[in-house]
Design an enzyme around this catalytic site. Structure first.
Site, mmCIF file in Angstrom:
data_model
loop_
_atom_site.group_PDB
_atom_site.id
_atom_site.type_symbol
_atom_site.label_atom_id
_atom_site.label_comp_id
_atom_site.label_asym_id
_atom_site.label_seq_id
_atom_site.Cartn_x
_atom_site.Cartn_y
_atom_site.Cartn_z
ATOM 1 N N GLU A 121 0.897 -1.163 0.000
ATOM 2 C CA GLU A 121 0.000 0.000 0.000
ATOM 3 C C GLU A 121 0.925 1.199 0.000
ATOM 4 O OE1 GLU A 121 -3.331 -0.132 0.072
ATOM 5 O OE2 GLU A 121 -3.136 -2.303 -0.012
ATOM 6 N N CYS A 166 -3.035 8.338 3.686
ATOM 7 C CA CYS A 166 -2.769 7.817 2.347
ATOM 8 C C CYS A 166 -3.955 8.057 1.433
ATOM 9 C CB CYS A 166 -2.462 6.332 2.437
ATOM 10 S SG CYS A 166 -3.740 5.419 3.310
HETATM 11 P P1 NAP Z 1 8.311 5.016 4.524
HETATM 12 O O1 NAP Z 1 9.446 5.876 4.813
HETATM 13 O O2 NAP Z 1 8.272 4.323 3.215
HETATM 14 O O3 NAP Z 1 8.258 3.964 5.713
HETATM 15 C C1 NAP Z 1 7.246 3.020 5.786
HETATM 16 C C2 NAP Z 1 7.710 1.845 6.622
HETATM 17 O O4 NAP Z 1 8.774 1.181 5.958
HETATM 18 C C3 NAP Z 1 8.267 2.251 7.988
HETATM 19 O O5 NAP Z 1 7.895 1.277 8.925
HETATM 20 C C4 NAP Z 1 9.766 2.209 7.760
HETATM 21 O O6 NAP Z 1 10.472 1.976 8.935
HETATM 22 C C5 NAP Z 1 9.875 1.031 6.837
HETATM 23 N N1 NAP Z 1 11.092 0.990 6.068
HETATM 24 C C6 NAP Z 1 11.747 2.005 5.484
HETATM 25 N N2 NAP Z 1 12.813 1.542 4.840
HETATM 26 C C7 NAP Z 1 12.844 0.197 5.032
HETATM 27 C C8 NAP Z 1 13.729 -0.847 4.622
HETATM 28 N N3 NAP Z 1 14.785 -0.600 3.887
HETATM 29 N N4 NAP Z 1 13.440 -2.100 5.021
HETATM 30 C C9 NAP Z 1 12.372 -2.373 5.776
HETATM 31 N N5 NAP Z 1 11.509 -1.422 6.200
HETATM 32 C C10 NAP Z 1 11.746 -0.149 5.818
HETATM 33 O O7 NAP Z 1 6.935 5.777 4.655
HETATM 34 P P2 NAP Z 1 6.466 6.724 5.851
HETATM 35 O O8 NAP Z 1 7.202 7.982 5.707
HETATM 36 O O9 NAP Z 1 6.469 6.025 7.147
HETATM 37 O O10 NAP Z 1 4.954 6.918 5.469
HETATM 38 C C11 NAP Z 1 4.501 7.912 4.611
HETATM 39 C C12 NAP Z 1 4.176 7.347 3.256
HETATM 40 O O11 NAP Z 1 3.357 6.217 3.387
HETATM 41 C C13 NAP Z 1 3.442 8.320 2.394
HETATM 42 O O12 NAP Z 1 4.032 8.336 1.140
HETATM 43 C C14 NAP Z 1 2.046 7.758 2.318
HETATM 44 O O13 NAP Z 1 1.371 8.062 1.131
HETATM 45 C C15 NAP Z 1 2.262 6.310 2.489
HETATM 46 N N6 NAP Z 1 1.109 5.660 3.099
HETATM 47 C C16 NAP Z 1 0.364 4.811 2.364
HETATM 48 C C17 NAP Z 1 -0.726 4.189 2.931
HETATM 49 C C18 NAP Z 1 -1.586 3.230 2.173
HETATM 50 O O14 NAP Z 1 -2.413 2.563 2.775
HETATM 51 N N7 NAP Z 1 -1.443 3.103 0.882
HETATM 52 C C19 NAP Z 1 -1.041 4.432 4.265
HETATM 53 C C20 NAP Z 1 -0.261 5.316 4.979
HETATM 54 C C21 NAP Z 1 0.829 5.918 4.375
HETATM 55 P P3 NAP Z 1 11.244 3.177 9.688
HETATM 56 O O15 NAP Z 1 10.220 4.152 10.099
HETATM 57 O O16 NAP Z 1 11.872 2.477 10.825
HETATM 58 O O17 NAP Z 1 12.195 3.711 8.701
#
Ligand code: NAP
Length: 689
Positions: free
Chosen positions: A256, A295
């Protein structure tokens, strides 16, 4: 500052190094130190597979549903503890309600779906059996059973409770143990929620683990029975989906990702119409709930060119009324972003859009907060006068930011919407059904959900931005190409579907459901005299016979008022290409069949609550003689209720042994006295259609 612990291999484990410090969204003070260092990820995955998996898989869908219900109710009873912490994420009480109670609600919703829509069994039969040999001696059925691995669930920062629970619910219901990995920034809230669950003792060992901090080398220990559920940015999604475990070992991967969701104002929904007002309200709501960090938030507001000025003015005016400030203040409608880093990222995205947009409004009064220390940002409405500029469709500002733009006609609205490259949800504001159909079918392939709004749903719509447990959450392309929840769809993602071929008797033994062609046990007397636990799959009765007369047909027509020509008009019925003469009502056939198979005296059959899959296969003519073959097809115990549901395969046959009607009779059958909550003495009467 609290050092967060992970819950792995049945125990809470503190990190063996300092970790990342996260800060309070409002005050900027340190909140938690987060690190997963020291965790043995191979052992953690093994613990889920070796301890949690077997226990969960030994339970039926209904037993697992009961666990979900208990966890959901427990979290609701302890919710205030979570609300108190949630303010540090920048969330208002209303924002936290979506996260905390919304999350518990997903558990309860899946608990209820599990008990209503899944069997009280460890195997899910998927669809009807397929007859593979002409004589019926070789058949096939699709069964779905839980994957034997672990579901690794990686969540975004914006919904630390709901995000974890909406993934946990379908996984646990399916029978797959879970490792939750929250986003570092808001892991303190997820950790507290998991503590509540662990301390409740409701879930079996190994069913739920928590990793606060990075996932280390966890992916190296995943294989073809494991699943990864990811929510976050498109960039991280593409990094993770190309990991060797996913690519080489076909680890199931569901993403997602981010999405620039659209709201489209219909061509006839001009200023002064209720739909115009609903559109404006929804855009403002989506910009300000969770400070736009959703999101599903509306990032692109599409309006007919003629209404662009009016719509931009109306949204700006409504935004000016939104009170921004301390999320702990009940008067506040919009709190802070999750961190000053996140505010910086949103500001960067707005700056990136500056060449493509103009600012309609980007300032506000911040009430009772220090805007330097807290992650506050004014709701920002941008306007694009060149809507085909790709930037406005691809630059996600994950905060209270939306771009409003004009379109000319539905085709233009559809193609502009598609420039988002795939989104989670779009809303359409129109009273015109043709426009609704044109727009919906035009954009559906680019979306996981389309929300159509007119004045008639003003009070009942669940809102643009609310993913619901019973509806698909996900979207193609940029939105990640995944699908979560969607009722039982979300459960099925955690099951393997297998086509099983064999004899009807073998398939009956494997699926636990009586298969056509399988052995019937006709030697148990009348099956309606048997209690739930005394009935076996295949217990059957071949009834006495009954000849249908013209008088039966005419009396039935008289008493019901059903004088359809095929039953009452000899000449018209004879001329019919289907009947060739007067025939019995289908419902008369069912009623006569009930008269043949019902046991009249009070007994274990408490009630007949419906029939399923009824087909009238052949006409029944006056003079035909009917019998019924009634076979116990499926049993579903209703835990603690004193009864179980029994579905009977009913075949109504004529004198030539042709099936004239086939259906499932659905009954409630009492347990033995004193068993499963049944009263000690039998007091109920026999069922009848
Ligand atoms: P993110 O930076 O991509 O992080 C999401 C998750 O992935 C976090 O738990 C992060 O952990 C983890 N992560 C990052 N790098 C990783 C790696 N190399 N290996 C394993 N895990 C890793 O996103 P965010 O900033 O938290 O969230 C914002 C984004 O999420 C926005 O772009 C939004 O649109 C999207 N979003 C989408 C939905 C949906 O349902 N489609 C819902 C909510 C948000 P750490 O925090 O420990 O780095």
């Amino acid at each position: 500052m609290r050092t967060l612990e992970s819950f792995v291999q049945g125990a809470w484990q503190a990190p063996d190094s300092e970790g990342v410090a996260t800060s309070h969204a409002v005050t900027g003070d340190p909140v938690a130190a987060v690190s997963s260092s020291g965790i043995d990820f191979a052992a953690t995955a093994r613990y889920a597979r070796d301890v949690g998996g077997p226990t969960l898989r030994s339970m039926t869908f209904h037993e697992r549903a009961t666990l979900l219900k208990a966890v959901g109710q427990h979290l609701l009873s302890e919710k205030e503890e979570l609300y108190d912490l949630s303010t540090a994420t920048g969330a208002t009480r209303a924002d936290s309600w979506i996260d905390i109670e919304g999350g518990a609600g997903v558990l309860l919703s899946y608990a209820s779906k599990g008990r209503r829509e899944l069997p009280n069994s460890t195997v899910l039969l998927d669809g009807d059996p397929e007859i593979l040999a002409r004589d019926g001696s070789f058949i096939a059925a699709h069964i779905a059973t839980p994957m034997n691995g672990v579901a690794v669930q990686i969540n975004a920062f914006n919904f630390p409770c709901w995000g974890a629970l909406e993934k946990l619910a379908p996984a646990l219901l399916a029978g797959v143990p879970t490792i939750i990995k929250p986003a570092t920034q808001t892991a303190f809230l997820t950790e507290s929620m998991v503590r509540l669950i662990v301390d409740s003792g409701i879930l079996p060992d190994g069913a739920l683990q928590l990793v606060c901090g990075g996932v280390g080398d966890l992916f190296n220990h995943l294989g073809g029975q494991d699943l990864i559920g990811f929510t976050g940015s498109a960039t991280t999604a593409s990094l993770l989906r190309t990991h060797p475990a996913v690519v080489e070992r076909s680890t199931r991967f569901n993403a997602e990702a981010d999405s620039l969701n659209a709201a489209i104002l219909g061509l006839e929904s001009g200023p002064g119409s209720p739909e115009f007002d609903l559109f404006v309200t929804e855009v403002v709501t989506e910009m300000t709930v969770k400070a736009g960090q959703k999101c599903t938030a509306i990032r692109r507001a599409l309006v007919p060119h003629v209404y662009l000025d009016a719509a931009a003015d109306a949204v700006a005016a409504a935004l000016a009324e939104v009170r921004v400030g301390d999320p702990a203040d009940p008067e506040t409608r919009m709190g802070a972003l999750v961190s000053t880093t996140q505010r910086g990222e949103v500001a960067d995205a707005v700056a990136a859009l500056s060449g493509s947009t103009t600012v309609v409004i980007d300032s506000c009064v911040f009430h009772d907060v220090d805007v330097e220390r807290g992650a506050f940002l004014a709701p920002t409405l941008l306007r694009s006068d060149n809507p085909i500029d790709p930037k406005v469709h691809t630059t996600e500002a994950f905060g209270p930011v939306t771009t409003i733009m004009g379109y000319t006609d539905p085709a233009d609205a559809i193609s502009l919407t598609a420039l988002g490259g795939g989104s989670l949800v779009a809303s359409i504001y129109t009273t015109n059904p043709d426009e609704a159909r044109l727009l919906t079918t035009g954009i559906a392939a680019h979306h996981g959900r389309v929300h159509v709004v007119d004045a008639s749903v003003a009070g009942s719509s669940t809102g643009h931005g609310s993913p619901l447990p019973n509806l698909v959450h996900g979207g193609p392309g940029r939105a990640g190409g995944g699908e979560e929840m969607g009722g039982l769809r979300g459960v099925r993602h955690h099951l393997q579907t297998t086509a099983v071929q064999g004899s009807p008797d073998m398939l009956t033994a494997i699926t636990g459901e009586w298969m056509p062609g399988s052995t019937r046990d006709l030697d148990r007397g009348h099956p309606f005299k048997l209690n739930f636990e005394d009935l076996d799959i295949g217990t059957a009765i071949h009834t006495d016979s009954r000849t249908v007369t013209l008088d039966d047909i005419e009396n039935f027509a008289e008493s019901t008022g059903d004088h359809f020509y095929a039953h009452m008009d000899e000449a018209a019925a004879a001329a019919s290409p289907i009947f060739g003469g007067r025939v019995a009502h289908g419902y008369l056939v069912l009623s006569l069949a009930a008269g043949l198979f019902v046991w009249p005296d009070p007994g274990p059959v408490l009630a007949n609550y419906g029939i399923d899959r009824c087909r009238f296969a052949k006409p029944t003519y006056p003079g035909d003689t009917l019998t019924v073959l009634l076979t116990c097809r499926r049993k579903t115990l209703r835990a603690g209720s004193g009864y179980g549901e029994v579905a009977w395969d009913a075949q109504v046959l004529n004198q030539d042994d042709d099936v004239v009607a086939a259906y499932d009779v659905l009954t409630m059958v009492a347990n033995r006295p004193g068993v499963n909550g049944a009263p000690p003495e039998q007091t109920d009467n026999g069922g009848g259609i």
